[in-house]
Design a protein around this motif. Structure first.
Motif: not given
Length: 257
Positions: A74, A106, A135, A137, A210, A212
């Motif tokens: 990201l 993450p 992460l 944000s 995101e 995955n």
């Protein structure tokens, strides 16, 4: 005989994959314990579907190389594709945050991914290592969110999964979501098989939510056959890895037998 091994706590997507895999002639089996049964351990080629803990236990035994997006993917995206600032840091540093932020591991589910008023509520060093990646944000509001199963840079299956932050599953995905996804995927930086979530913000703009591992992601209203295609690539035989995918293999713990 090709094997697909699923985690013991099978979800709706797992049941769909089990059915579709058997229809294709694969040996699809749901594990009863968090291990690879001895009678399956020699079946090749092998694939898996389940969470990170399951992958860590069985992937090495089965010769599977689970692919996952990089922890910092990201952070490599242009700001216009994110709609917010995203950074990756350590758990030790994240505990020192003194502002609201959306915090998540993450790829693993080591703690709940959610908006935190600050970093003081994160797990302490007695629970998780200080160097665990996190992460961080900025807090934004997604009006709608969509799940995309991606194979070789192309969306193979898509589904809406949330409206206003609440679960709202639908197979209807607007062309604008797929057009935005194509722009995101053109930036690269992902394994050949992955899941990418995108959403429309409250102001109408689009942003990446995101990414995955496909082998640990729910399919919602996605076409299960297309999901299976992506999962088989995302967690398949190590000997079939392409050079480009080798950098995305999840590090696995040593198997004690």
């Amino acid at each position: 005989m090709t094997l697909l091994l699923l985690a013991p706590r099978i979800n709706e997507t797992g049941l769909q994959l089990l059915t579709r895999a058997r229809f294709r002639g694969l040996t699809a089996h749901t594990a009863t314990r968090w291990e690879a049964p001895e009678w399956l351990a020699e079946l090749r080629p092998a694939h898996l579907y389940g969470g990170p803990l399951f992958a860590d236990v069985v992937a090495g035994v089965l010769g599977v190389a689970p692919l996952e997006p990089p922890d910092d993917w990201l952070t490599t995206l242009p700001r216009e594709l994110l709609g917010r600032q995203v950074t990756v840091t350590t758990l030790a540093e994240a505990r020192g945050l003194r502002r609201p932020a959306f915090l998540k591991p993450p790829n693993d589910k080591l703690f709940a991914a959610r908006v935190h008023p600050d970093g003081s509520g994160l797990p302490g060093p007695d629970a998780l290592d200080d160097d665990t990646p996190v992460l961080v944000s900025d807090v934004v509001t997604f009006a709608t969110e969509y799940r995309l199963f991606v194979l070789d840079g192309t969306v193979r299956a898509a589904s809406r999964y949330a409206v206003g932050g609440d679960l709202a599953v639908s197979p209807e995905v607007p062309p604008a979501a797929l057009a935005f996804a194509a722009e995101v995927l053109a930036t690269g930086g992902l394994p050949s098989a992955a899941v990418v979530d995108v959403g429309q913000l409250a102001d109408g703009s689009w942003a990446v939510v995101e990414a995955n591992p496909a082998w640990a992601s729910g399919g919602y209203a996605c076409d299960p056959d297309a999901v299976l295609d992506v999962v088989l690539r995302a967690a398949g035989p190590a000997e079939s890895l392409t050079p480009a995918d080798r950098r995305y293999v999840r590090p696995l713990p040593e198997v004690v037998r």
